[in-house]
Structures are given as C-alpha cells and as structure tokens.
Design a protein around this motif. Sequence first.
Motif, PDB file in Angstrom:
ATOM      1  N   ILE A  30       0.848  -1.189   0.000  1.00 12.48           N
ATOM      2  CA  ILE A  30       0.000   0.000   0.000  1.00 12.48           C
ATOM      3  C   ILE A  30       0.885   1.240   0.000  1.00 12.48           C
ATOM      4  O   ILE A  30       2.057   1.180   0.380  1.00 12.48           O
ATOM      5  CB  ILE A  30      -0.956   0.046   1.209  1.00 12.48           C
ATOM      6  CG1 ILE A  30      -0.177  -0.078   2.526  1.00 12.48           C
ATOM      7  CG2 ILE A  30      -2.036  -1.015   1.077  1.00 12.48           C
ATOM      8  CD1 ILE A  30      -0.999   0.161   3.767  1.00 12.48           C
ATOM      9  N   ASN A  31       0.317   2.344  -0.443  1.00 11.87           N
ATOM     10  CA  ASN A  31       0.952   3.655  -0.317  1.00 11.87           C
ATOM     11  C   ASN A  31       0.384   4.346   0.915  1.00 11.87           C
ATOM     12  O   ASN A  31      -0.834   4.511   1.028  1.00 11.87           O
ATOM     13  CB  ASN A  31       0.658   4.537  -1.532  1.00 11.87           C
ATOM     14  CG  ASN A  31       1.242   3.990  -2.810  1.00 11.87           C
ATOM     15  OD1 ASN A  31       0.638   3.147  -3.461  1.00 11.87           O
ATOM     16  ND2 ASN A  31       2.424   4.473  -3.168  1.00 11.87           N
ATOM     17  N   ILE A  32       1.251   4.743   1.819  1.00  9.19           N
ATOM     18  CA  ILE A  32       0.829   5.577   2.943  1.00  9.19           C
ATOM     19  C   ILE A  32       1.302   6.991   2.612  1.00  9.19           C
ATOM     20  O   ILE A  32       2.475   7.333   2.752  1.00  9.19           O
ATOM     21  CB  ILE A  32       1.430   5.081   4.265  1.00  9.19           C
ATOM     22  CG1 ILE A  32       1.095   3.606   4.489  1.00  9.19           C
ATOM     23  CG2 ILE A  32       0.896   5.927   5.420  1.00  9.19           C
ATOM     24  CD1 ILE A  32       1.687   3.017   5.754  1.00  9.19           C
ATOM     25  N   SER A  49       6.352   8.833  -1.576  1.00 11.08           N
ATOM     26  CA  SER A  49       5.355   7.987  -0.928  1.00 11.08           C
ATOM     27  C   SER A  49       6.055   7.034   0.026  1.00 11.08           C
ATOM     28  O   SER A  49       7.253   6.764  -0.109  1.00 11.08           O
ATOM     29  CB  SER A  49       4.576   7.180  -1.976  1.00 11.08           C
ATOM     30  OG  SER A  49       3.568   6.399  -1.362  1.00 11.08           O
ATOM     31  N   LEU A 116      -2.144  -1.692  -5.765  1.00  9.24           N
ATOM     32  CA  LEU A 116      -1.609  -2.624  -4.778  1.00  9.24           C
ATOM     33  C   LEU A 116      -0.294  -3.271  -5.205  1.00  9.24           C
ATOM     34  O   LEU A 116       0.301  -4.030  -4.436  1.00  9.24           O
ATOM     35  CB  LEU A 116      -2.643  -3.713  -4.471  1.00  9.24           C
ATOM     36  CG  LEU A 116      -3.912  -3.219  -3.765  1.00  9.24           C
ATOM     37  CD1 LEU A 116      -4.994  -4.300  -3.791  1.00  9.24           C
ATOM     38  CD2 LEU A 116      -3.618  -2.798  -2.334  1.00  9.24           C
ATOM     39  N   VAL A 186      -8.733  -3.820   3.544  1.00  7.21           N
ATOM     40  CA  VAL A 186      -8.423  -3.331   2.205  1.00  7.21           C
ATOM     41  C   VAL A 186      -9.629  -3.618   1.317  1.00  7.21           C
ATOM     42  O   VAL A 186     -10.022  -4.782   1.157  1.00  7.21           O
ATOM     43  CB  VAL A 186      -7.154  -4.015   1.630  1.00  7.21           C
ATOM     44  CG1 VAL A 186      -6.739  -3.352   0.322  1.00  7.21           C
ATOM     45  CG2 VAL A 186      -6.007  -3.969   2.639  1.00  7.21           C
ATOM     46  N   ASN A 228      -2.983  11.361  -0.085  1.00  2.69           N
ATOM     47  CA  ASN A 228      -2.713  10.817  -1.416  1.00  2.69           C
ATOM     48  C   ASN A 228      -3.234  11.840  -2.427  1.00  2.69           C
ATOM     49  O   ASN A 228      -4.441  12.080  -2.504  1.00  2.69           O
ATOM     50  CB  ASN A 228      -3.426   9.465  -1.585  1.00  2.69           C
ATOM     51  CG  ASN A 228      -3.200   8.839  -2.952  1.00  2.69           C
ATOM     52  OD1 ASN A 228      -2.853   9.508  -3.922  1.00  2.69           O
ATOM     53  ND2 ASN A 228      -3.401   7.530  -3.037  1.00  2.69           N
ATOM     54  N   GLU A 231      -6.268  11.079  -4.600  1.00  3.54           N
ATOM     55  CA  GLU A 231      -7.549  10.692  -4.005  1.00  3.54           C
ATOM     56  C   GLU A 231      -8.669  11.707  -4.210  1.00  3.54           C
ATOM     57  O   GLU A 231      -9.771  11.341  -4.663  1.00  3.54           O
ATOM     58  CB  GLU A 231      -7.370  10.412  -2.518  1.00  3.54           C
ATOM     59  CG  GLU A 231      -8.634   9.908  -1.846  1.00  3.54           C
ATOM     60  CD  GLU A 231      -8.433   9.687  -0.359  1.00  3.54           C
ATOM     61  OE1 GLU A 231      -9.215  10.262   0.429  1.00  3.54           O
ATOM     62  OE2 GLU A 231      -7.508   8.946   0.009  1.00  3.54           O
ATOM     63  N   SER A 257      -7.276   5.666   3.678  1.00  3.67           N
ATOM     64  CA  SER A 257      -6.792   6.363   2.491  1.00  3.67           C
ATOM     65  C   SER A 257      -6.958   5.477   1.262  1.00  3.67           C
ATOM     66  O   SER A 257      -7.023   4.243   1.366  1.00  3.67           O
ATOM     67  CB  SER A 257      -5.304   6.718   2.660  1.00  3.67           C
ATOM     68  OG  SER A 257      -4.762   7.281   1.481  1.00  3.67           O
ATOM     69  N   THR A 259      -5.074   3.946  -1.976  1.00  3.39           N
ATOM     70  CA  THR A 259      -3.690   3.587  -2.242  1.00  3.39           C
ATOM     71  C   THR A 259      -3.368   3.742  -3.722  1.00  3.39           C
ATOM     72  O   THR A 259      -4.219   3.484  -4.575  1.00  3.39           O
ATOM     73  CB  THR A 259      -3.360   2.153  -1.783  1.00  3.39           C
ATOM     74  OG1 THR A 259      -1.973   1.876  -2.040  1.00  3.39           O
ATOM     75  CG2 THR A 259      -4.214   1.119  -2.478  1.00  3.39           C
ATOM     76  N   TYR A 266      -7.951   1.569   1.962  1.00  2.00           N
ATOM     77  CA  TYR A 266      -7.622   0.750   3.136  1.00  2.00           C
ATOM     78  C   TYR A 266      -7.832   1.568   4.402  1.00  2.00           C
ATOM     79  O   TYR A 266      -7.859   2.798   4.381  1.00  2.00           O
ATOM     80  CB  TYR A 266      -6.173   0.250   3.076  1.00  2.00           C
ATOM     81  CG  TYR A 266      -5.131   1.353   3.140  1.00  2.00           C
ATOM     82  CD1 TYR A 266      -4.653   1.818   4.367  1.00  2.00           C
ATOM     83  CD2 TYR A 266      -4.645   1.958   1.976  1.00  2.00           C
ATOM     84  CE1 TYR A 266      -3.719   2.842   4.430  1.00  2.00           C
ATOM     85  CE2 TYR A 266      -3.711   2.980   2.025  1.00  2.00           C
ATOM     86  CZ  TYR A 266      -3.250   3.417   3.256  1.00  2.00           C
ATOM     87  OH  TYR A 266      -2.339   4.445   3.324  1.00  2.00           O
TER      88      TYR A 266
END
Length: 290
Positions: A30-32, A49, A116, A186, A228, A231, A257, A259, A266
């Motif tokens: 995932i991207n946080i 990221s 993902l 997720v 993000n 988003e 958020s 991803t 997720y």
Amino acid sequence: MEMGPINPACSITIKNLDKHTMVVFPNAKINIGLHITQKRSDGYHNVESCFYPIDWTDALEIAPSERLTCTISGMEVPGNVMDNLCIRAYHLLRADYNLPPIDLHLLKAIPIGAGLGGGSADATFTLKALNKLEQLNLSEEALIQYARQLGSDCAFFVKNKPVFSFHKGDEFEPMDLSLKGRWIAVINPGIHISTAEAYAGIRPRRPACDLRDILKTPIQEWKDQVINDFEAPLARKHPTIAQIKAQLYEAGALYASMTGSGSTVYGFFENETNFYSSFVNYNSWYGIMK
C-alpha cells in the motif's frame, strides 16, 4: 469477494515442494501518503510515498518443463499470457544465464490495476524464486537491478520492507515505521482507473511537510496530514471511493486512504472490527500487520 485472515504463509516465504519445484507468495503493498511533486522532462512524474507491504498474496508455482509454459487461474488477467511480467522476468534472467524452460502457474488473488502492486510483486518474486531454484546466487542489489528493468516499483519487492519512495517511485530509502499489531482492511470496489485518468486531475507541487516526519507522529494524527494527491480528484469523479473511506472511519478506522492511483481504499484499526457486511459487494481483504 476475497475476504479472510492473512495467508498463513509469510508473504516473503519461498517454499520448496521438491528440489525442482517452488511455490512463492507474492504480496501486495500500500501507499501511505502519495505526493506528485514534479512533471519530468521525460514525461514521467517525480513522486514521494511510503511503500508498506501487506499480506494479501497471489501464489506462484514454478516447475521444470520441456518447454516454457504459463497458466493463470483465479482473477482474469488481460492480454497474452506469455507477455505477462512473470514471463518477462524469466526472459530477463535467461538472457544472462542458461535457464532451462519452466512451467509457471500464477494463482491471481490481488486485484489488477488497483494500486496494490500485485503485478510488480509477481514479477519480482519470479526473479527471487528463479534465483533460489537455479542457484544463481544473485545478491539483493543484483536482483534490484533486474527488477528495475521490469517496472518502477518492482525493486521494492526484493527487500519487501517499508521504504520512502521518491524520484519516479523507483528510488528507495529505508523507513523505521512499524504498524505491527494494527488491523488493516483493504477494500477494492473494482473501479478501473487508467494512468491518464489519474494524472488528469493532478497539479504537481511540493508538499508543505515532509512525509517522513509526519509518519513519525501517532497514527491518530495522520487523518488530515497524510494525503494521497490522487484521491480527492478521483473521489469527486468516483464517489464510491469517498463512500468506502467514510465507512471505514465510521467503523473506527484510525486512518484511511486510497492507495496508489486507485481505486482501492484501506483503513487501519486498533482491533479486529466486525464491519464486513458493509463491503460484501466488494473484493475485500483484512489481516493483522506484521
């Protein structure tokens, strides 16, 4: 719908069935936070990221064969099966080493084009498995160089640990970030978002605060700070994304958020939460972070 506890096999486990056959479990990431910082002269974008591995996995079996073959089951993967990234990974190593033909079977569970990194993981785990199966003795750095040739985020899956990603998303700096013990849900609504659509609503800019510094703060403080950039514009166009995020917060998420470039969302939770009935129409996975 795909829902259940984490795969009992560790996401980086490589399991020998015998000395000639191997099964690996490529895991998602995932991207946080994800910032689009600059449009490059080569047409790509510079990004920043945090990449974090999760245990939603595919399964990949490699066995000896008289000729190169590849089959895929589970989720449908578009395109010619012999052109997929796993086969490209095989050919990449075969160009430098005298690899025998293999039979490759991929059981696809991670949604495709969902932010993902499933395809990238499959390719990199093919490299890692062949390295062990054929006793090539390639170092992690050598595997990283091969993985870079397959895709910008493929190299992440060599070490498969949290990193701060920058430049085109293909340069990595280790991060001392642990979410061990948190629960994660997720949710993939199955909305296909092309790269062109994702970037259409983006104006590159430097973030006001360094993501690495923000991620050192308690997770409860991330909600309005860890952003993000894809988003907001995509959620306006696809309200389901915003709806899922809102439902995760209503269920008690500490942070939620989208991803990557979407459309998967997720949420992190303090404890296991019984909210599964809210997402029965979506492809969903939950587990505990390691």
